[in-house]
Design a protein around this motif. Structure first.
Motif, PDB file in Angstrom:
ATOM      1  N   MET A   1      42.468  33.167  33.832  1.00  0.00           N
ATOM      2  CA  MET A   1      42.062  33.512  35.169  1.00  0.00           C
ATOM      3  C   MET A   1      40.803  34.359  35.083  1.00  0.00           C
ATOM      4  N   LEU A   2      39.948  34.207  36.075  1.00  0.00           N
ATOM      5  CA  LEU A   2      38.730  34.999  36.165  1.00  0.00           C
ATOM      6  C   LEU A   2      38.883  36.019  37.287  1.00  0.00           C
ATOM      7  N   VAL A   3      38.615  37.266  36.974  1.00  0.00           N
ATOM      8  CA  VAL A   3      38.603  38.322  37.988  1.00  0.00           C
ATOM      9  C   VAL A   3      37.144  38.560  38.334  1.00  0.00           C
ATOM     10  N   ALA A   4      36.785  38.341  39.600  1.00  0.00           N
ATOM     11  CA  ALA A   4      35.415  38.565  40.054  1.00  0.00           C
ATOM     12  C   ALA A   4      35.253  40.050  40.341  1.00  0.00           C
ATOM     13  N   GLY A   5      34.616  40.740  39.419  1.00  0.00           N
ATOM     14  CA  GLY A   5      34.424  42.177  39.513  1.00  0.00           C
ATOM     15  C   GLY A   5      34.920  42.839  38.249  1.00  0.00           C
ATOM     16  N   ALA A   6      34.380  43.995  37.946  1.00  0.00           N
ATOM     17  CA  ALA A   6      34.805  44.720  36.744  1.00  0.00           C
ATOM     18  C   ALA A   6      34.702  46.216  36.987  1.00  0.00           C
ATOM     19  N   ALA A  10      39.099  45.982  40.233  1.00  0.00           N
ATOM     20  CA  ALA A  10      39.494  45.083  39.146  1.00  0.00           C
ATOM     21  C   ALA A  10      40.458  45.785  38.193  1.00  0.00           C
ATOM     22  N   PHE A  11      40.233  47.065  37.956  1.00  0.00           N
ATOM     23  CA  PHE A  11      41.129  47.835  37.096  1.00  0.00           C
ATOM     24  C   PHE A  11      42.534  47.886  37.685  1.00  0.00           C
ATOM     25  N   GLU A  12      42.640  48.082  38.992  1.00  0.00           N
ATOM     26  CA  GLU A  12      43.950  48.091  39.637  1.00  0.00           C
ATOM     27  C   GLU A  12      44.609  46.720  39.574  1.00  0.00           C
ATOM     28  N   LEU A  13      43.825  45.659  39.739  1.00  0.00           N
ATOM     29  CA  LEU A  13      44.377  44.306  39.614  1.00  0.00           C
ATOM     30  C   LEU A  13      44.854  44.040  38.196  1.00  0.00           C
ATOM     31  N   LEU A  14      44.128  44.563  37.212  1.00  0.00           N
ATOM     32  CA  LEU A  14      44.515  44.373  35.823  1.00  0.00           C
ATOM     33  C   LEU A  14      45.915  44.913  35.577  1.00  0.00           C
ATOM     34  N   ASP A  15      46.241  46.049  36.139  1.00  0.00           N
ATOM     35  CA  ASP A  15      47.575  46.622  35.987  1.00  0.00           C
ATOM     36  C   ASP A  15      48.639  45.641  36.492  1.00  0.00           C
ATOM     37  N   ILE A  16      48.386  45.014  37.622  1.00  0.00           N
ATOM     38  CA  ILE A  16      49.325  44.030  38.178  1.00  0.00           C
ATOM     39  C   ILE A  16      49.407  42.801  37.281  1.00  0.00           C
ATOM     40  N   LYS A  22      50.181  38.000  32.963  1.00  0.00           N
ATOM     41  CA  LYS A  22      49.127  37.018  33.241  1.00  0.00           C
ATOM     42  C   LYS A  22      47.794  37.436  32.633  1.00  0.00           C
ATOM     43  N   THR A  23      47.800  37.719  31.339  1.00  0.00           N
ATOM     44  CA  THR A  23      46.562  38.138  30.687  1.00  0.00           C
ATOM     45  C   THR A  23      46.008  37.086  29.728  1.00  0.00           C
ATOM     46  N   LYS A  24      46.700  35.977  29.571  1.00  0.00           N
ATOM     47  CA  LYS A  24      46.203  34.922  28.687  1.00  0.00           C
ATOM     48  C   LYS A  24      44.930  34.336  29.289  1.00  0.00           C
ATOM     49  N   ASN A  25      43.876  34.264  28.496  1.00  0.00           N
ATOM     50  CA  ASN A  25      42.580  33.742  28.927  1.00  0.00           C
ATOM     51  C   ASN A  25      42.033  34.477  30.148  1.00  0.00           C
ATOM     52  N   LEU A  26      42.234  35.776  30.205  1.00  0.00           N
ATOM     53  CA  LEU A  26      41.758  36.582  31.318  1.00  0.00           C
ATOM     54  C   LEU A  26      40.333  37.042  31.036  1.00  0.00           C
ATOM     55  N   TYR A  27      39.451  36.757  31.972  1.00  0.00           N
ATOM     56  CA  TYR A  27      38.046  37.141  31.889  1.00  0.00           C
ATOM     57  C   TYR A  27      37.665  37.880  33.158  1.00  0.00           C
ATOM     58  N   PHE A  28      36.594  38.661  33.069  1.00  0.00           N
ATOM     59  CA  PHE A  28      36.063  39.373  34.217  1.00  0.00           C
ATOM     60  C   PHE A  28      34.612  38.959  34.408  1.00  0.00           C
ATOM     61  N   LEU A  63      39.689  37.935  43.470  1.00  0.00           N
ATOM     62  CA  LEU A  63      38.603  38.854  43.785  1.00  0.00           C
ATOM     63  C   LEU A  63      38.995  40.279  43.425  1.00  0.00           C
ATOM     64  N   GLY A  64      38.151  40.908  42.631  1.00  0.00           N
ATOM     65  CA  GLY A  64      38.404  42.277  42.220  1.00  0.00           C
ATOM     66  C   GLY A  64      37.256  43.183  42.616  1.00  0.00           C
ATOM     67  N   THR A  65      36.656  42.909  43.771  1.00  0.00           N
ATOM     68  CA  THR A  65      35.535  43.723  44.238  1.00  0.00           C
ATOM     69  C   THR A  65      35.965  44.524  45.458  1.00  0.00           C
ATOM     70  N   GLY A  66      35.233  45.564  45.750  1.00  0.00           N
ATOM     71  CA  GLY A  66      35.529  46.395  46.899  1.00  0.00           C
ATOM     72  C   GLY A  66      36.220  47.669  46.482  1.00  0.00           C
ATOM     73  N   ASN A  67      36.595  48.457  47.448  1.00  0.00           N
ATOM     74  CA  ASN A  67      37.263  49.724  47.178  1.00  0.00           C
ATOM     75  C   ASN A  67      38.775  49.522  47.126  1.00  0.00           C
ATOM     76  N   PRO A  68      39.432  50.096  46.107  1.00  0.00           N
ATOM     77  CA  PRO A  68      40.884  49.954  46.008  1.00  0.00           C
ATOM     78  C   PRO A  68      41.596  50.623  47.179  1.00  0.00           C
TER      79      PRO A  68
END
Length: 68
Positions: A1-6, A10-16, A22-28, A63-68
């Protein structure tokens, strides 16, 4: 999966994603900052060409952009 944002969101989404296993082949994706890995573990891609290439293998993203 690709997370748009870093950034913070995105950090909060990473925790989830980690808690759901769901971290196999995870890119940002971050076209602004030059870092190569997110949280010392996950690759960051920086260009539209890299995104297109990634989507040929895996079309899933979040999408991992914006304010948490």
């Amino acid at each position: 999966m690709l997370v748009a944002g870093a950034g913070g969101h995105a950090f909060e989404l990473l925790d989830i994603l980690i808690s759901e296993g769901k971290t196999k082949n995870l890119y940002f994706f971050d076209e602004i900052n030059p870092g190569e890995v997110f949280q010392d573990r996950f690759p960051i891609i920086h260009t539209e060409e890299q995104v297109k290439s990634y989507f040929e293998k895996d079309p899933f993203f979040i999408l991992g952009t914006g304010n948490p």
